[in-house]
Enzyme design. Structure first.
Site, short mmCIF file in Angstrom:
data_model
loop_
_atom_site.label_atom_id
_atom_site.label_comp_id
_atom_site.label_asym_id
_atom_site.label_seq_id
_atom_site.Cartn_x
_atom_site.Cartn_y
_atom_site.Cartn_z
N ALA A 63 1.48 -1.30 -2.95
CA ALA A 63 0.70 -0.91 -4.04
C ALA A 63 -0.73 -0.87 -3.73
O ALA A 63 -1.04 -1.40 -2.51
CB ALA A 63 0.67 -2.30 -5.14
N GLY A 102 5.30 -2.48 -2.24
CA GLY A 102 5.86 -1.49 -3.31
C GLY A 102 6.48 -0.41 -2.79
O GLY A 102 7.30 0.11 -3.42
N GLU A 105 9.83 -1.14 -2.24
CA GLU A 105 10.47 -1.43 -3.68
C GLU A 105 10.97 -0.07 -4.13
O GLU A 105 11.84 0.10 -4.85
CB GLU A 105 9.70 -2.22 -4.36
N GLU A 125 4.00 -8.88 0.93
CA GLU A 125 3.34 -9.20 -0.07
C GLU A 125 2.87 -10.87 0.16
O GLU A 125 1.74 -11.15 -0.14
CB GLU A 125 4.24 -9.41 -1.41
N1 T1G Z 1 -3.95 -0.89 -0.63
C1 T1G Z 1 -5.36 -0.18 -0.56
N2 T1G Z 1 -5.90 0.07 0.90
C2 T1G Z 1 -5.03 -0.12 1.88
C3 T1G Z 1 -3.62 -0.64 1.76
C4 T1G Z 1 -2.94 -0.94 0.53
N3 T1G Z 1 -1.87 -1.38 0.43
N4 T1G Z 1 -3.09 -0.67 2.88
C5 T1G Z 1 -4.23 -0.07 3.89
N5 T1G Z 1 -5.19 0.09 3.12
C6 T1G Z 1 -6.42 0.72 3.80
C7 T1G Z 1 -7.12 -0.28 4.69
O1 T1G Z 1 -7.99 -0.98 3.85
C8 T1G Z 1 -8.29 0.88 5.51
O2 T1G Z 1 -8.91 1.17 4.71
C9 T1G Z 1 -6.92 1.81 5.63
O3 T1G Z 1 -6.07 1.89 4.53
C10 T1G Z 1 -6.14 1.90 6.76
O4 T1G Z 1 -5.45 0.32 6.94
C11 T1G Z 1 4.12 -4.44 -6.16
C12 T1G Z 1 2.11 -6.01 -4.95
C13 T1G Z 1 -0.05 0.08 6.64
C14 T1G Z 1 0.33 -1.36 8.59
O5 T1G Z 1 0.61 -5.50 2.43
O6 T1G Z 1 -0.42 -3.61 6.44
O7 T1G Z 1 2.87 -3.70 -2.69
O8 T1G Z 1 -10.70 0.29 6.39
O9 T1G Z 1 -6.67 0.06 9.03
O10 T1G Z 1 -3.96 -0.48 11.19
O11 T1G Z 1 5.34 -5.91 -4.82
O12 T1G Z 1 -2.62 -0.97 6.49
O13 T1G Z 1 -10.12 2.45 6.45
O14 T1G Z 1 -11.46 1.84 4.55
O15 T1G Z 1 -4.81 -1.39 8.32
O16 T1G Z 1 -2.93 1.68 10.86
C15 T1G Z 1 1.86 -4.64 0.39
C16 T1G Z 1 -0.92 -3.49 3.85
C17 T1G Z 1 0.71 -4.56 -0.68
C18 T1G Z 1 0.43 -3.47 3.61
C19 T1G Z 1 -1.39 0.35 8.59
N6 T1G Z 1 1.32 -3.71 1.47
N7 T1G Z 1 -1.31 -2.55 4.96
O17 T1G Z 1 -2.36 -0.26 9.39
O18 T1G Z 1 -4.30 0.81 9.37
S1 T1G Z 1 1.24 -5.44 -2.38
C20 T1G Z 1 0.77 -4.34 2.43
C21 T1G Z 1 -1.35 -2.73 5.90
C22 T1G Z 1 2.47 -4.78 -3.01
C23 T1G Z 1 4.15 -4.67 -4.48
C24 T1G Z 1 3.13 -5.57 -4.08
C25 T1G Z 1 -1.73 -1.64 7.09
C26 T1G Z 1 -0.57 -0.49 7.52
P1 T1G Z 1 -10.32 1.35 5.59
P2 T1G Z 1 -5.33 -0.07 8.34
P3 T1G Z 1 -3.32 0.44 10.29
#
Ligand code: T1G
Length: 701
Positions: A63, A102, A105, A125
């Site tokens: 998400a 998500g 999911e 999450e």
């Molecule tokens: N939402 C918004 N921005 C995100 C994002 C996300 N989910 N994931 C990454 N970014 C932005 C991050 O801030 C950075 O921005 C840029 O993307 C590159 O990320 C309903 C509720 C995918 C492994 O927890 O673990 O889904 O600093 O530097 O090292 O059940 O990003 O460049 O401006 O980390 O290559 C669950 C979170 C969400 C995964 C890539 N998902 N992301 O790593 O790049 S909750 C996560 C990561 C959810 C549902 C629920 C990592 C990555 P900027 P980065 P990276």
């Protein structure tokens, strides 16, 4: 469909491609686009199957976290996934990079999943203080079985494509998503495979329905590992609903749990930490487009506790290391410690059984500084005295190849002075790792006066490559973390002078959520390091010096502020220490008094706050959230204790709101301490604290 989702047809196969850089997060536009595309293709008589895929470097990484806390926009993720799951035509999710949160999911809503061999699939999450909120807690157990599902959801750690295939999360590993997804869709059509809707498939739940212990064990493990965090328990509980709660009812409960957590302070704190960590890697004052230098070979000088841990971090990332010692005996000891550490981790199942051999094979132990000559990056981790550092840097300056980055792992000393003994100060900086260096995530990168921008970016990039969290700081005594910690250390020592005992002070600090108190921490790091450095700088610390003179260096001598049984790291109060403290105070003519826990907590935190404010004023740290990142990943600051100002917003949003600023100028970094109405602000704590408690605490300020 819209600016971020495209629908194309290749004969009877509809291909839905999401393109929302950088990580294809499920923003409102992406959700809208997928929903409309699947609905349209589902209703198109020309279409017989649908492939869901992503452009760019990854499948959907979850998400859009920046949308949390904002008014919800439809369609919700649950509605998108139902549209996919209820589609009358086979929907295949074709995954590359990461399918997280998500994103997984969505894929679990599809009828089939294929992935490239390097893909990672997970529900992280819990690391954001949440639980999967769009069916992940109910569909994943039906895909891989409750045992693996509860582990994946409670830890938040992803699995690779091979393990996903073995456990039935994906049907096939493909070369590429576009071609591979289409080919698999044609196979499904050719074999007239029935649509597999996970919501209807309880086949993998049978064993767990008979034996619920897998959940209770997971919950217990979660609790032990995640002190003070709510989400891990909520995750284990939600997965247990697969056994006896009807699917739609369980989805509703999952949603309620998600909404409770997402609006809670803990998740806001963890989301703040997520963005702060990424913000910290953006280095101010470096020209746009500055490229890091290539690093293929690394040399580490010193195979002691730190050198060994740093070498393991590089080997863990698959980067070959030359580990240099002054003699065979020291080298043999250092290599032996790493071998033992790896074997212990493998025995616990933390790494594969063949990993110790593979990783040790990447660490080449040698004697003689001339062996740095081929390295792109040289990290020095020798004794913490300026004389030894200067001697080593003078030597490696002569041997190292042009363009090599020379880094010191000093935790206190002045990098400018170290750089000055070389003919290449532009290539010198600090890379301060934290003990145990193969475990602790933080790398404090010290920018010296003459450090070149590309050398700095090289250190930041390599730190991320070895899974460390980089934070760039300026040169000063103890940089950011240890400089603040020193203020706490002074107060901790003063508290012993006034009557507190090490175990009382440590109990207050651990109750607050820190993994360790100042005295147990001293014993872990080794009291002799500070002792040597104090002697080097001609300063005294009466009680700590007395302990060291008595040979009490901490865990390494099984006695320090505490005593330790053989093979145990558990700190045990030692009457010997109480006696030694009593004798020292008597010798100094000091009287002891009762000290309250509340007084201890404030004296452990306030001095650090003020030091944090000075660090910001002196621009030793670029932004308050960098100080939070340093304390979170270097000192185990409890992640659920986040600043009132930053909760639920990214550091840049806080700064833009100016709200934090007011707090920052009045109160130091977001160490949450700012939540306390501090009687100390604006007053020099030294004067007030040294007068402590004569002036009385409450009502001061
Ligand atoms: N939402 C918004 N921005 C995100 C994002 C996300 N989910 N994931 C990454 N970014 C932005 C991050 O801030 C950075 O921005 C840029 O993307 C590159 O990320 C309903 C509720 C995918 C492994 O927890 O673990 O889904 O600093 O530097 O090292 O059940 O990003 O460049 O401006 O980390 O290559 C669950 C979170 C969400 C995964 C890539 N998902 N992301 O790593 O790049 S909750 C996560 C990561 C959810 C549902 C629920 C990592 C990555 P900027 P980065 P990276």
């Amino acid at each position: 469909m819209n600016e971020v989702v495209k629908l194309e047809r290749s004969d009877a196969i509809a291909v839905v491609t999401i393109n929302n850089p950088p990580v294809n997060a499920l923003s409102a536009a992406v959700r809208r686009g997928i929903f409309d595309a699947v609905k349209s293709a589902g209703g198109d008589p020309q279409v017989q199957a649908i492939v869901l895929t992503c452009a760019g470097r990854t499948f959907i990484a979850g998400a859009d976290i920046t949308e949390f806390g904002k008014p919800p926009q439809s369609p919700s993720l649950g509605e998108v996934i139902s549209e996919i799951e209820n589609c009358p035509k086979p929907v295949i999710a074709a995954i590359h990079g990461t399918a997280l949160g998500g994103g997984l999911e969505v894929a679990l809503g599809a009828h089939f999943r294929v992935a490239t061999k390097d893909a990672k699939l997970g529900l992280p999450e819990v690391k954001l203080g949440l639980l999967p909120g769009a069916g992940g807690t109910q569909r994943l157990p039906r895909a891989v079985g409750p045992e693996l599902a509860v582990k994946m959801i409670v830890t938040g750690d992803p699995i690779g494509a091979a393990e996903a295939l073995k456990n039935g999360l994906i049907e096939e590993i493909v070369e590429s998503t576009a071609a591979g997804g289409e080919a698999f869709a044609r196979k499904v059509l050719a074999e007239k495979r029935p649509l597999r809707r996970l919501r209807d498939d309880d086949s993998k739940l049978v064993a767990a329905k008979a034996d619920r212990s897998i959940f209770t064990n997971a919950a217990a493990a979660a609790n032990k590992r995640n002190r003070g965090l709510e989400a891990p328990l909520a995750c284990a509980e939600a997965v247990s609903w697969t056994l006896d709660v009807p699917f739609d009812e369980a989805l509703k409960k999952e949603r309620e749990s998600f909404l409770r957590l997402v609006s809670g302070d803990q998740s806001k704190a963890q989301r703040y930490a997520f963005f702060s960590e990424r913000e910290a890697a953006k280095v101010s004052g470096v020209p746009e487009g500055t490229k890091p230098r290539p690093v293929e070979r690394v040399a580490i000088i010193g195979a002691g506790t730190m050198g060994g841990g740093i070498a393991m971090s590089f080997a863990n990332a698959g980067i070959p290391v030359t580990l240099i010692e002054t003699g065979e005996e020291q080298l043999k000891r250092g290599m032996g410690v790493m071998q033992k550490n790896y074997e212990a981790t493998a025995a616990r199942g933390g790494i594969a059984a063949d990993a110790p051999a593979k990783r040790m094979a990447l660490i080449n132990g040698v004697v003689g500084l001339e062996n740095v000559k081929g390295a792109d990056l040289i990290i020095e981790a020798v004794f913490e005295t300026m004389a030894v550092k200067k001697e080593v840097f003078t030597a490696i300056d002569a041997y190292a190849k042009p363009g090599a980055v020379l880094a010191s792992n000093t935790s206190y000393l002045n990098i400018d002075q170290i750089a000055a003994v070389t003919k290449r100060p532009q290539d010198v900086l600090g890379m301060h790792f934290f003990s145990p260096a193969n475990v602790m995530k933080l790398c404090e990168i010290v920018r010296a006066e003459k450090t070149a921008p590309d050398a700095l970016m090289t250190a930041v990039a390599i730190a991320r490559r070895i899974a460390k969290v980089p934070a760039v700081v300026g040169v000063c005594d103890g940089f950011v973390g240890n400089r603040m910690l020193a203020q706490r250390g002074k107060q901790a020592e003063k508290l012993l002078f006034e009557g507190a005992l090490p175990q009382q002070v440590d109990a207050v600090v651990t109750k607050f959520g820190m993994p360790m108190g100042p005295f147990a921490m001293g014993d872990l790091a080794g009291l002799d390091i500070g002792w040597r450095s104090r002697k080097d700088r001609g300063i005294k610390s009466e009680i700590a010096d007395a302990l060291c003179e008595a040979g009490r260096f901490g865990q390494k001598t099984q006695k320090g502020y505490y005593k330790y049984e053989a093979g145990s790291r558990a700190p045990l109060p030692d009457p010997e220490v109480e006696k030694l403290i009593g004798e020292t105070l008597q010798r100094l003519g000091r009287k002891r008094r009762a000290v309250s826990d509340e007084e201890i907590l404030e004296r452990m935190m306030y001095p650090m706050i003020n030091e944090g404010a000075r660090i910001l004023e002196e621009k030793i740290a670029a932004r308050p959230s960098d100080i939070d990142v340093i304390w979170l990943y270097g000192y185990g600051w409890p992640i659920y204790r986040a600043p009132r100002a930053g909760r639920g917003r990214t550091p840049s949003e806080v700064r833009r709101s100016g709200e934090g600023a007011s707090r920052l100028s009045a109160a130091p970094p977001h160490l949450n301490i700012s939540a306390y109405p501090s009687p100390l602000w604006g007053r020099d704590e030294r004067s007030s604290l040294s007068g402590w408690p004569a002036e009385g605490r409450s009502g001061g300020g």
